[in-house]
Design an enzyme around this catalytic site. Structure first.
Site, PDB file in Angstrom:
ATOM      1  CB  SER A   1       8.138   6.502  11.017  1.00 32.90           C
ATOM      2  OG  SER A   1       7.706   5.318  10.407  1.00 32.90           O
TER       3      SER A   1
ATOM      4  CB  CYS B   1       5.274   4.304  12.311  1.00 34.22           C
ATOM      5  SG  CYS B   1       5.568   2.616  12.635  1.00 34.22           S
TER       6      CYS B   1
ATOM      7  CB  CYS C   1       1.428  -0.751  17.526  1.00 27.47           C
ATOM      8  SG  CYS C   1       3.205  -0.511  17.466  1.00 27.47           S
TER       9      CYS C   1
ATOM     10  CG  ASN D   1      -9.147   7.112  11.109  1.00 26.14           C
ATOM     11  OD1 ASN D   1     -10.353   7.125  11.306  1.00 26.14           O
ATOM     12  ND2 ASN D   1      -8.616   6.933   9.915  1.00 26.14           N
TER      13      ASN D   1
ATOM     14  N   GLY E   1       4.490  -1.403   7.848  1.00 27.33           N
ATOM     15  CA  GLY E   1       5.765  -1.939   8.304  1.00 27.33           C
ATOM     16  C   GLY E   1       6.548  -1.000   9.203  1.00 27.33           C
ATOM     17  CD  GLU E   2      10.155   0.126  13.235  1.00 29.25           C
ATOM     18  OE1 GLU E   2      10.857   0.876  12.535  1.00 29.25           O
ATOM     19  OE2 GLU E   2       9.609   0.486  14.281  1.00 29.25           O
TER      20      GLU E   2
ATOM     21  CB  CYS F   1       2.492   7.705   3.023  1.00 27.26           C
ATOM     22  SG  CYS F   1       2.505   6.793   4.538  1.00 27.26           S
TER      23      CYS F   1
ATOM     24  CG  ASN G   1       2.124   6.195  19.567  1.00 23.17           C
ATOM     25  OD1 ASN G   1       1.972   7.276  19.014  1.00 23.17           O
ATOM     26  ND2 ASN G   1       2.507   5.131  18.911  1.00 23.17           N
TER      27      ASN G   1
ATOM     28  CB  CYS H   1       4.112  -4.251  10.939  1.00 23.72           C
ATOM     29  SG  CYS H   1       5.275  -3.544  12.120  1.00 23.72           S
TER      30      CYS H   1
ATOM     31  CB  CYS I   1      -1.015  -0.295  14.321  1.00 18.98           C
ATOM     32  SG  CYS I   1      -0.357  -0.412  12.660  1.00 18.98           S
TER      33      CYS I   1
ATOM     34  CD  GLU J   1      -3.204   0.330   2.126  1.00 19.31           C
ATOM     35  OE1 GLU J   1      -4.333   0.024   1.782  1.00 19.31           O
ATOM     36  OE2 GLU J   1      -2.861   0.338   3.302  1.00 19.31           O
TER      37      GLU J   1
ATOM     38  CB  SER K   1       5.471   5.681  17.015  1.00 15.48           C
ATOM     39  OG  SER K   1       5.277   5.864  15.651  1.00 15.48           O
TER      40      SER K   1
HETATM   41  S1  SF4 Z   1       2.391   1.381  14.303  1.00 14.59           S
HETATM   42 FE1  SF4 Z   1       4.137   0.962  12.950  1.00 14.59          FE
HETATM   43  S2  SF4 Z   1       5.472  -0.372  14.148  1.00 14.59           S
HETATM   44 FE2  SF4 Z   1       3.474  -0.410  15.153  1.00 14.59          FE
HETATM   45  S3  SF4 Z   1       2.468  -2.230  14.277  1.00 14.59           S
HETATM   46 FE3  SF4 Z   1       1.867  -0.435  13.069  1.00 14.59          FE
HETATM   47  S4  SF4 Z   1       3.305  -0.398  11.360  1.00 14.59           S
HETATM   48 FE4  SF4 Z   1       4.160  -1.699  12.924  1.00 14.59          FE
END
Ligand code: SF4
Length: 348
Positions: free
Chosen positions: A189, A332, A114, A289, A157-158, A103, A215, A110, A117, A90, A213
Site C-alpha cells: 500500500s 495503510c 495523515c 474507525n 508505516g508507509e 497485515c 481518501n 510513519c 491515522c 505491530e 490510499s
Molecule cells: S495512513 Fe499510512 S501513510 Fe498515512 S500516516 Fe498512516 S501509516 Fe502513514
C-alpha cells in the site's frame, strides 16, 4: 548472517563464499528453516555431511523477533514483536476462508502524517530492516502456527518510504525455497509516493497488488487529510497510476476512508468516480474507525451503503471493508494504539 534477511540465492552464495563449498546444502537448510521452522538438517543429503551442516549453522543467525507479552486488552488478532533496540512492531493476523491474511508493518511509526491515522500521529521512529519485516511472517507461520495465505503491507508505516527493505522482503516472501507465496498474494500500500510508484513499475512483478490510499477525490480536502498530497497532487498521482495500469496484468486497489461530513457525501462519490476514470481499479471503502479523542467521526451505515451503491452505479467494482475495518482500521497504517504510542513517544 541473519537468514531471515536473505533470499535462498543470496544465502547460498554467502555460505559458498565463506566455506568454498556448501551452496546446495545451504539451500536445503534455508528451505527447512523457512518451511518447517527447524535447522537440524532433515534432508537426506545431510546424512553424510554432519561437519558441513555444523559449519553452515555456525555461520548463520536463525533468530526472529520475539513477541512482546500480550496484555488482556490485546486479546485480539493483533500481535506485538520487539526489535533488538526495544521498539515494538505491530502485526495483525486475520482469518480468511483460505488461510490467514497477515497485515505487516514496514516502519515503526510513519512520517507521512495523515490526519486520520494513529500511526501518523507517532511520527517515524525508524524503518524496519528486511529481516524485521520477514520476521513477522516467520513468527506468524512458525510460532503461531498459522497458514499464511496473503501478506498485506498495511501495518505501521508507509511501505514505499522504506522501499529497499520492503522489496527485499517481497523477494523472500515469494522465494520458492522460503514462503513460496505467489506474487498475487502480496499487496503493497502507499499514501501516494509517486516517485516510488514509478520505481515499482520497473521493479515489481506485475501480479503484486498495489493499494493506493485515495481518501478524498479533490486536492483541497486531500491536502488537509494527507500532507503527501502537497508534494504529489492528485493529477500527478493519477499519471503515476495510469502508468502503473499500462501493464495489462496490473490493477490498483483504491482505498478510501469514509469520514463523516468530510469524505462520505454522494458528491464526493461522483468526484471520486470521475477521478478514477480510465484506471483498472477496485474500490475499497473503509468506514472510519474513531480512536480516542478523535476529531473525526465515522459515517453512518446508510451513508456507506449509498456511497458504495453510487460507485457501483458508476461502474466500479466496490467493496466495503466493514468488519475488518473495525478491528484494524484497514487502510495503510492506522494500526497503532494509545499504549504503543505512549511507549514510542517516551523513546523519542
Ligand atoms: S495512513 Fe499510512 S501513510 Fe498515512 S500516516 Fe498512516 S501509516 Fe502513514
Amino acid at each position: 548472517m541473519k537468514i531471515l534477511g536473505h533470499t535462498s540465492k543470496s544465502y547460498a552464495d554467502y555460505i559458498s563464499k565463506k566455506l568454498g563449498k556448501g551452496a546446495e546444502h545451504a539451500r536445503l537448510l534455508y528451505r527447512e528453516w523457512f518451511q518447517e521452522g527447524t535447522h537440524v538438517g532433515k534432508d537426506p543429503h545431510f546424512k553424510n555431511a554432519p561437519a558441513l551442516l555444523k559449519e553452515i549453522i555456525d555461520l548463520t543467525d536463525f533468530s526472529a523477533l520475539p513477541f512482546v507479552k500480550q496484555g488482556d486488552e490485546e486479546k485480539t488478532e493483533k500481535y506485538l514483536l520487539k526489535t533488538a533496540d526495544g521498539l515494538e512492531v505491530e502485526m495483525v493476523c486475520l482469518p480468511m476462508p483460505a488461510g490467514y491474511t497477515l497485515c505487516v508493518s514496514s516502519q515503526v511509526g510513519c512520517r507521512m502524517g495523515c490526519a486520520f491515522c494513529e500511526t501518523g500521529k507517532m511520527g517515524l521512529l525508524r524503518s524496519l530492516t528486511t529481516e524485521e519485516i520477514v520476521s513477522q511472517v516467520y513468527q506468524a507461520k512458525h510460532a503461531l502456527g498459522l497458514n499464511v495465505h496473503n501478506i498485506v503491507f498495511m501495518g505501521m508505516g508507509e511501505p514505499l518510504d522504506n522501499y529497499e527493505s520492503v522489496m527485499g522482503a517481497v523477494k523472500i516472501l515469494t522465494d520458492v525455497h522460503a514462503f513460496a507465496l505467489g506474487p498475487s498474494r502480496v499487496s503493497i500500500s502507499t499514501s501516494g509516493l509517486v516517485d516510488k510508484i514509478y520505481r515499482l513499475i520497473e521493479d515489481a512483478d506485475p501480479a503484486i497488488n498495489l493499494a493506493v490510499s485515495i481518501n478524498s477525490p479533490n486536492n483541497a480536502v486531500r491536502n488537509r487529510l494527507m500532507p503527501v498530497n502537497r508534494e504529489y497532487d492528485m493529477a500527478t498521482l493519477k499519471k503515476a497510476m495510469e502508468a502503473y495500469c499500462a501493464h495489462p496484468r496490473r490493477r490498483i486497489f483504491a482505498e478510501y476512508v469514509m469520514i463523516s461530513g468530510r469524505t462520505d457525501g454522494l458528491e464526493a462519490a461522483d468526484e471520486l468516480a470521475l477521478y478514477l476514470q480510465g484506471l483498472r481499479v477496485t474500490v475499497n471503502l473503509i468506514p472510519y474507525n474513531p480512536q480516542s479523542k478523535d476529531r473525526f467521526a465515522p459515517p453512518s451505515a446508510e451513508d456507506v451503503d449509498a456511497f458504495a451503491e453510487r460507485m457501483r452505479a458508476h461502474g466500479y467494482l466496490t467493496f466495503v471493508r466493514r468488519a475488518r475495518g473495525k478491528q484494524i482500521m484497514a487502510a495503510c497504517g492506522q494500526l497503532g494504539n494509545t499504549k504503543l504510542r505512549r511507549q514510542l513517544s517516551s523513546l523519542k
